[in-house]
Motif scaffolding. Structure first.
Motif, PDB file in Angstrom:
ATOM      1  N   MET A   1      28.230  72.221  26.779  1.00  0.00           N
ATOM      2  CA  MET A   1      28.646  71.718  25.472  1.00  0.00           C
ATOM      3  C   MET A   1      29.186  72.846  24.589  1.00  0.00           C
ATOM      4  O   MET A   1      29.855  72.605  23.605  1.00  0.00           O
ATOM      5  CB  MET A   1      27.463  71.036  24.782  1.00  0.00           C
ATOM      6  CG  MET A   1      27.816  70.215  23.556  1.00  0.00           C
ATOM      7  SD  MET A   1      28.840  68.771  23.892  1.00  0.00           S
ATOM      8  CE  MET A   1      27.671  67.652  24.657  1.00  0.00           C
TER       9      MET A   1
ATOM     10  N   TYR B   1      27.359  68.743  19.525  1.00  0.00           N
ATOM     11  CA  TYR B   1      27.907  67.509  20.118  1.00  0.00           C
ATOM     12  C   TYR B   1      29.430  67.566  20.067  1.00  0.00           C
ATOM     13  O   TYR B   1      30.019  67.907  19.031  1.00  0.00           O
ATOM     14  CB  TYR B   1      27.419  66.268  19.363  1.00  0.00           C
ATOM     15  CG  TYR B   1      28.087  64.999  19.832  1.00  0.00           C
ATOM     16  CD1 TYR B   1      27.703  64.394  21.018  1.00  0.00           C
ATOM     17  CD2 TYR B   1      29.131  64.428  19.094  1.00  0.00           C
ATOM     18  CE1 TYR B   1      28.331  63.237  21.460  1.00  0.00           C
ATOM     19  CE2 TYR B   1      29.767  63.273  19.526  1.00  0.00           C
ATOM     20  CZ  TYR B   1      29.367  62.683  20.715  1.00  0.00           C
ATOM     21  OH  TYR B   1      29.994  61.551  21.162  1.00  0.00           O
ATOM     22  N   ARG B   2      30.059  67.231  21.204  1.00  0.00           N
ATOM     23  CA  ARG B   2      31.517  67.136  21.276  1.00  0.00           C
ATOM     24  C   ARG B   2      31.903  65.830  21.953  1.00  0.00           C
ATOM     25  O   ARG B   2      31.478  65.555  23.082  1.00  0.00           O
ATOM     26  CB  ARG B   2      32.108  68.299  22.086  1.00  0.00           C
ATOM     27  CG  ARG B   2      32.001  69.656  21.425  1.00  0.00           C
ATOM     28  CD  ARG B   2      32.837  70.696  22.158  1.00  0.00           C
ATOM     29  NE  ARG B   2      32.378  70.955  23.517  1.00  0.00           N
ATOM     30  CZ  ARG B   2      33.109  70.783  24.607  1.00  0.00           C
ATOM     31  NH1 ARG B   2      34.352  70.308  24.510  1.00  0.00           N
ATOM     32  NH2 ARG B   2      32.620  71.057  25.802  1.00  0.00           N
ATOM     33  N   ASP B   3      32.714  65.017  21.289  1.00  0.00           N
ATOM     34  CA  ASP B   3      33.230  63.790  21.904  1.00  0.00           C
ATOM     35  C   ASP B   3      34.012  64.109  23.171  1.00  0.00           C
ATOM     36  O   ASP B   3      33.945  63.382  24.169  1.00  0.00           O
ATOM     37  CB  ASP B   3      34.138  63.041  20.920  1.00  0.00           C
ATOM     38  CG  ASP B   3      33.372  62.017  20.080  1.00  0.00           C
ATOM     39  OD1 ASP B   3      32.333  61.518  20.560  1.00  0.00           O
ATOM     40  OD2 ASP B   3      33.799  61.749  18.945  1.00  0.00           O
TER      41      ASP B   3
ATOM     42  N   TYR C   1      33.575  66.194  25.366  1.00  0.00           N
ATOM     43  CA  TYR C   1      32.718  66.448  26.531  1.00  0.00           C
ATOM     44  C   TYR C   1      32.624  65.186  27.391  1.00  0.00           C
ATOM     45  O   TYR C   1      32.564  65.270  28.624  1.00  0.00           O
ATOM     46  CB  TYR C   1      31.338  66.883  26.046  1.00  0.00           C
ATOM     47  CG  TYR C   1      30.311  67.098  27.126  1.00  0.00           C
ATOM     48  CD1 TYR C   1      30.241  68.296  27.824  1.00  0.00           C
ATOM     49  CD2 TYR C   1      29.390  66.098  27.439  1.00  0.00           C
ATOM     50  CE1 TYR C   1      29.281  68.497  28.805  1.00  0.00           C
ATOM     51  CE2 TYR C   1      28.426  66.288  28.415  1.00  0.00           C
ATOM     52  CZ  TYR C   1      28.370  67.488  29.098  1.00  0.00           C
ATOM     53  OH  TYR C   1      27.415  67.686  30.063  1.00  0.00           O
TER      54      TYR C   1
ATOM     55  N   ASP D   1      41.227  67.061  21.912  1.00  0.00           N
ATOM     56  CA  ASP D   1      40.167  66.913  20.907  1.00  0.00           C
ATOM     57  C   ASP D   1      39.325  68.186  20.887  1.00  0.00           C
ATOM     58  O   ASP D   1      38.575  68.454  21.825  1.00  0.00           O
ATOM     59  CB  ASP D   1      39.297  65.701  21.254  1.00  0.00           C
ATOM     60  CG  ASP D   1      38.191  65.461  20.230  1.00  0.00           C
ATOM     61  OD1 ASP D   1      38.105  66.243  19.254  1.00  0.00           O
ATOM     62  OD2 ASP D   1      37.411  64.513  20.419  1.00  0.00           O
ATOM     63  N   ASN D   2      39.465  68.973  19.820  1.00  0.00           N
ATOM     64  CA  ASN D   2      38.707  70.232  19.743  1.00  0.00           C
ATOM     65  C   ASN D   2      37.576  70.174  18.716  1.00  0.00           C
ATOM     66  O   ASN D   2      37.052  71.205  18.296  1.00  0.00           O
ATOM     67  CB  ASN D   2      39.639  71.401  19.429  1.00  0.00           C
ATOM     68  CG  ASN D   2      40.266  71.282  18.036  1.00  0.00           C
ATOM     69  OD1 ASN D   2      40.098  70.276  17.348  1.00  0.00           O
ATOM     70  ND2 ASN D   2      41.003  72.300  17.635  1.00  0.00           N
TER      71      ASN D   2
ATOM     72  N   MET E   1      33.928  69.792  17.126  1.00  0.00           N
ATOM     73  CA  MET E   1      32.529  70.045  17.501  1.00  0.00           C
ATOM     74  C   MET E   1      31.652  69.747  16.296  1.00  0.00           C
ATOM     75  O   MET E   1      31.960  70.153  15.177  1.00  0.00           O
ATOM     76  CB  MET E   1      32.321  71.492  17.955  1.00  0.00           C
ATOM     77  CG  MET E   1      30.860  71.848  18.222  1.00  0.00           C
ATOM     78  SD  MET E   1      30.612  73.608  18.598  1.00  0.00           S
ATOM     79  CE  MET E   1      30.995  73.624  20.352  1.00  0.00           C
ATOM     80  N   GLU E   2      30.567  69.029  16.522  1.00  0.00           N
ATOM     81  CA  GLU E   2      29.601  68.738  15.463  1.00  0.00           C
ATOM     82  C   GLU E   2      28.366  69.607  15.654  1.00  0.00           C
ATOM     83  O   GLU E   2      27.834  69.695  16.766  1.00  0.00           O
ATOM     84  CB  GLU E   2      29.190  67.262  15.486  1.00  0.00           C
ATOM     85  CG  GLU E   2      30.337  66.312  15.225  1.00  0.00           C
ATOM     86  CD  GLU E   2      29.898  64.856  15.286  1.00  0.00           C
ATOM     87  OE1 GLU E   2      28.691  64.579  15.068  1.00  0.00           O
ATOM     88  OE2 GLU E   2      30.756  63.992  15.565  1.00  0.00           O
TER      89      GLU E   2
ATOM     90  N   CYS F   1      35.640  73.483  14.851  1.00  0.00           N
ATOM     91  CA  CYS F   1      36.570  73.353  15.964  1.00  0.00           C
ATOM     92  C   CYS F   1      36.201  74.332  17.068  1.00  0.00           C
ATOM     93  O   CYS F   1      35.799  75.462  16.797  1.00  0.00           O
ATOM     94  CB  CYS F   1      38.001  73.609  15.495  1.00  0.00           C
ATOM     95  SG  CYS F   1      38.557  72.475  14.225  1.00  0.00           S
ATOM     96  N   TYR F   2      36.368  73.886  18.294  1.00  0.00           N
ATOM     97  CA  TYR F   2      35.961  74.683  19.447  1.00  0.00           C
ATOM     98  C   TYR F   2      37.066  74.668  20.489  1.00  0.00           C
ATOM     99  O   TYR F   2      37.555  73.599  20.880  1.00  0.00           O
ATOM    100  CB  TYR F   2      34.673  74.105  20.033  1.00  0.00           C
ATOM    101  CG  TYR F   2      34.241  74.718  21.344  1.00  0.00           C
ATOM    102  CD1 TYR F   2      33.847  76.044  21.415  1.00  0.00           C
ATOM    103  CD2 TYR F   2      34.229  73.952  22.508  1.00  0.00           C
ATOM    104  CE1 TYR F   2      33.436  76.609  22.619  1.00  0.00           C
ATOM    105  CE2 TYR F   2      33.818  74.501  23.718  1.00  0.00           C
ATOM    106  CZ  TYR F   2      33.433  75.822  23.767  1.00  0.00           C
ATOM    107  OH  TYR F   2      33.028  76.386  24.959  1.00  0.00           O
TER     108      TYR F   2
ATOM    109  N   LYS G   1      37.637  75.358  24.163  1.00  0.00           N
ATOM    110  CA  LYS G   1      36.847  75.570  25.379  1.00  0.00           C
ATOM    111  C   LYS G   1      37.513  76.557  26.339  1.00  0.00           C
ATOM    112  O   LYS G   1      36.858  77.089  27.248  1.00  0.00           O
ATOM    113  CB  LYS G   1      36.592  74.251  26.097  1.00  0.00           C
ATOM    114  CG  LYS G   1      37.818  73.610  26.711  1.00  0.00           C
ATOM    115  CD  LYS G   1      37.438  72.330  27.443  1.00  0.00           C
ATOM    116  CE  LYS G   1      38.641  71.714  28.137  1.00  0.00           C
ATOM    117  NZ  LYS G   1      38.269  70.485  28.877  1.00  0.00           N
TER     118      LYS G   1
END
Length: 419
Positions: A182, A367-369, A371, A378-379, A381-382, A399-400, A402
């Motif tokens: 994650m 949490y990342r949708d 994932y 979609d970058n 991240m919550e 924002c993440y 990956k």
């Protein structure tokens, strides 16, 4: 006891030093000096002037060594050398307490670890875990009348998260939990970098990933280099990225991150390494980061994972208080989260959740949708603050990337990233 007399004389001349010194009455060797200091503290908390007349009319002169003794204290005063005199005084106190610790440990057969902890605690001004309310009140007596700088904790570099926590606070245990892949390790490294650039010395205990892997991740996220291309920078980085390479190396170097990557480390081993580093670097502001919780080795409760995790989290919380610094540990979530329609984590998803939930001061879920949706565009991240002992809970959106491991406050261009 000339140092003690110089300290008391300076306090008589400049009353603010009573608070600034952070001393305790028990740290004075001479009983008369101890009584004088205690009397000064009582006058200060009562809002009275601390001078010769007030001392001698409020307390028995005989208990203070006589009027001449108190009057002569000002002859030893030297404001410019006050800290030096306090240092001499504390050195004498530490030597006295060290002998006492060794004497008691011999008669009570203490373990080596306990002896080490007790001796290390003498580097602090506090002689024990006892707090006198009068001493504590002196520290805040002038707060409504004198503006003070508000000290933030170790920054995460994520604005909304820092607003909720006011930075990661000294003495607190912070748990950063998520499902595998994650982005936990990347968020940990992001926090380490941000704190390092703000003057902390991040110490990472990596029980799973090697130091060289962490180094390469730090370079990739700082320079916005795709991690896949970090495997062969000579052939795979662009000319533009190569031009920026030395600048990126310099930025990562400025974090002063320290990495300990031996597997199966125990909490006592970590304490020993932290203590050694703190003794080598005066003024060190440590930030402890551990990857991750259930990989910490413990000889206790080998056949009961719940009891083992409970023991470890309590040790980590004690370590945060012992070194008066934030301790951040990563943790895995159970597979139960995968069976719900809304896969945002909850407390019950923490493995061995009872002890973690009880001991942690702050619990943050990632949490990342993307994932689950596998949407590379979609970058989002919550960072869900599910527990915050001393502040609000809520969600920080960031924002993440990956591919690089970079974490950002808000959506920015990923120009320069080659995947």
């Amino acid at each position: 006891m000339i140092a003690e007399q110089a300290v008391l004389g300076s306090m008589l001349k400049e009353n603010y030093l009573i608070v600034e010194s952070n001393l305790l009455a028990s740290q004075f060797t001479d009983p008369t000096n101890r009584t004088i200091f205690q009397s000064m503290m009582e006058l200060r908390i009562a809002g009275k002037a601390v001078d010769l007349v007030t001392l001698l009319t409020t307390y028995s002169p005989q208990d203070l060594g006589g009027a001449n003794y108190v009057n002569d204290l000002t002859n030893y005063a030297h404001i410019d050398k006050f800290d030096d005199h306090v240092g001499v005084m504390l050195d004498i106190w530490r030597e006295r307490e060290k002998k006492n610790v060794l004497h008691v440990s011999m008669h009570e057969d203490w373990s080596i670890d306990r002896i080490t902890i007790e001796l290390a605690a003498l580097t602090d001004h506090r002689v024990s875990d006892h707090s006198d309310i009068q001493s504590m009140l002196v520290d805040v007596y002038e707060d409504p009348f004198v503006e003070k700088d508000i000290t933030d904790g170790a920054p995460s570099g994520i604005d909304r998260l820092d607003e909720m926590t006011n930075g990661f606070q000294d003495g607190e245990l912070i748990v950063l939990a998520a499902r595998p892949s994650m982005g936990k390790s990347d968020v940990m490294l992001h926090i380490a970098k941000q704190a390092g650039w703000k003057g902390y010395v991040p110490m990472i205990f990596s029980l799973e990933m090697s130091a060289t892997s962490l180094r390469d991740r730090l370079i990739a996220s700082t320079g916005r280099f795709s991690r896949s291309r970090m495997r062969d920078p000579y052939h795979m980085l662009t000319d533009h990225q190569k031009e920026n390479w030395s600048k990126v190396i310099g930025l990562v170097s400025e974090t002063k991150i320290q990495i300990f990557d031996r597997s199966r480390q125990t909490v006592p081993e970590m304490r020993m390494k932290i203590r050694k580093m703190m003794s080598e670097q005066n003024g060190l502001k440590p930030l402890i980061l551990i990857d991750y919780l259930t990989l910490i080795h413990s000889d206790e409760n080998k056949h009961n994972m719940h009891l083992q995790v409970s023991s470890i989290t309590k040790e980590l919380k004690a370590m945060a208080r012992e070194f008066n610094c934030p301790v951040i540990t990563l943790a895995q979530l159970s597979r139960a989260v995968e069976q719900r329609q809304d896969k945002r984590p909850m407390m019950a998803d923490l493995r061995e959740s009872g002890s973690i939930e009880e001991d942690a001061d702050v619990i943050v879920f990632l949490y990342r949708d993307a994932y689950y949706s596998k949407d590379d565009a979609d970058n989002g991240m919550e960072l869900i603050v599910a527990k915050n002992r001393n502040g609000p809970v809520g969600t920080a959106i960031t924002c993440y990337n990956k591919f690089t491991g970079e974490v950002l406050n808000r959506e920015t261009s990923s120009e320069g990233v080659i995947v």
